[in-house]
Design a protein around this motif. Structure first.
Motif, PDB file in Angstrom:
ATOM      1  N   UNK A  24       0.821  -1.202   0.000  1.00  0.00           N
ATOM      2  CA  UNK A  24       0.000   0.000   0.000  1.00  0.00           C
ATOM      3  C   UNK A  24       0.861   1.261   0.000  1.00  0.00           C
TER       4      UNK A  24
ATOM      5  N   UNK B 133       2.126   1.910  -3.350  1.00  0.00           N
ATOM      6  CA  UNK B 133       1.037   2.437  -4.169  1.00  0.00           C
ATOM      7  C   UNK B 133       0.814   3.916  -3.879  1.00  0.00           C
ATOM      8  N   UNK B 134       0.983   4.275  -2.621  1.00  0.00           N
ATOM      9  CA  UNK B 134       0.795   5.687  -2.274  1.00  0.00           C
ATOM     10  C   UNK B 134       1.875   6.554  -2.921  1.00  0.00           C
TER      11      UNK B 134
ATOM     12  N   UNK C 287       3.228   5.952  -5.773  1.00  0.00           N
ATOM     13  CA  UNK C 287       2.768   6.101  -7.163  1.00  0.00           C
ATOM     14  C   UNK C 287       1.720   7.201  -7.261  1.00  0.00           C
TER      15      UNK C 287
END
Lengths: 150, 150
Positions: B112, B115-116, B118
């Motif tokens: 996660x 992803x953050x 990104x």
DNA sequence: AAATAGCTTTACGTTTACGTCAATGTAAAC
DNA sequence: GTTTACATTGACGTAAACGTAAAGCTATTT
């Protein structure tokens, strides 16, 4: 030896932007199959030049691929990614067109911010669960230690 | 009138957690089709009780649905979401099992967080592009104003 | 020259995540 | 009592995103 994809790390810095990549090089570097790269091309996401039949990817193509993969990691469809890529591709329109584009930018920003809220919530959940579990584990180990003493 | 799904907003607060929802209620509330809900059940993501044939979704089912939809917004597959849901479902194992679960929690947190990153990068890109575009627009409008004067 | 390696296109196969009927059941409303 | 409304289970269809041969071109290596 490899002619199609030269490894120019020349002193002339700007030559770097003129580097080209074979389909294999890109696929290895980003761990995607050549099939996927051709598929993205089919969908209009990248348009590498050709030396005869074979594809020659430019630095710009490479950058677009990075954006594609980031979009994928964020769960966007190829169609959505295509629209996002359009935002990255500067078009010299009139002011009205540019204002329309501006709206798209802002919508995209809102979408991303909502997604970040989702992520933050998910992370929070996981961190909480993590802490709880750690507590449980130490409790159980404490019990085991006591039983051992008895 | 609707009997299968009672709208108990009783003074007894904890009754709220005993509320049940029909498949339509949930599908409308979260804007998903009933087909999707049955599909998620098929894949083992939710397991509503039955009153005869018809499904009765509990508050817990509802919460799981929320998690499912969040997972989808973040681009996870239903299989991945299933694994994530497992992390939310407390199982009372031994310490070794719990430690294994702890590892999964931490992996998920790392996923996660990547992803953050990104997302933050994507937002930054969009904000930059936005600012550039605004500059362009004001420039063009400035030119138009001057042409008008001449 | 024949094999090897890498590129190409064409085309059918596969998985995921549902959509879309079809046939049936049940229960309240008219 | 029959329409209306919403529920169910199959079963087939579909779009997206590739995977996977098949068959052929091209260039170096042996």
């Amino acid at each position: 030896m490899d002619i199609t994809a030269k490894d120019i790390t020349h002193k002339d810095g700007h030559k770097d932007s003129h580097r080209t990549y074979s389909i294999r090089q890109l696929s290895k570097e980003f761990d995607v199959t050549a099939r996927a790269l051709r598929f993205y091309e089919d969908k209009g996401l990248i348009s590498p030049e050709r030396k005869g039949q074979t594809r020659l990817y430019s630095a710009r193509d490479r950058a677009r691929l990075q954006l594609i993969l980031r979009g994928k990691r964020l769960g966007f469809s190829l169609i959505e990614i295509h629209e996002i890529l359009d935002l990255y591709t500067p078009k010299d329109h009139g002011a009205s067109q540019m204002k329309a584009t501006l709206v798209k930018y802002r919508k995209q920003i809102e979408t991303l911010k909502r997604q970040r809220e989702d992520i933050d919530a998910a992370i929070q959940d996981m961190v909480d669960g993590c802490a709880w579990l750690e507590g449980q584990i130490s409790t159980v180990e404490q019990q085991n230690a006591n039983e051992h003493k008895a």
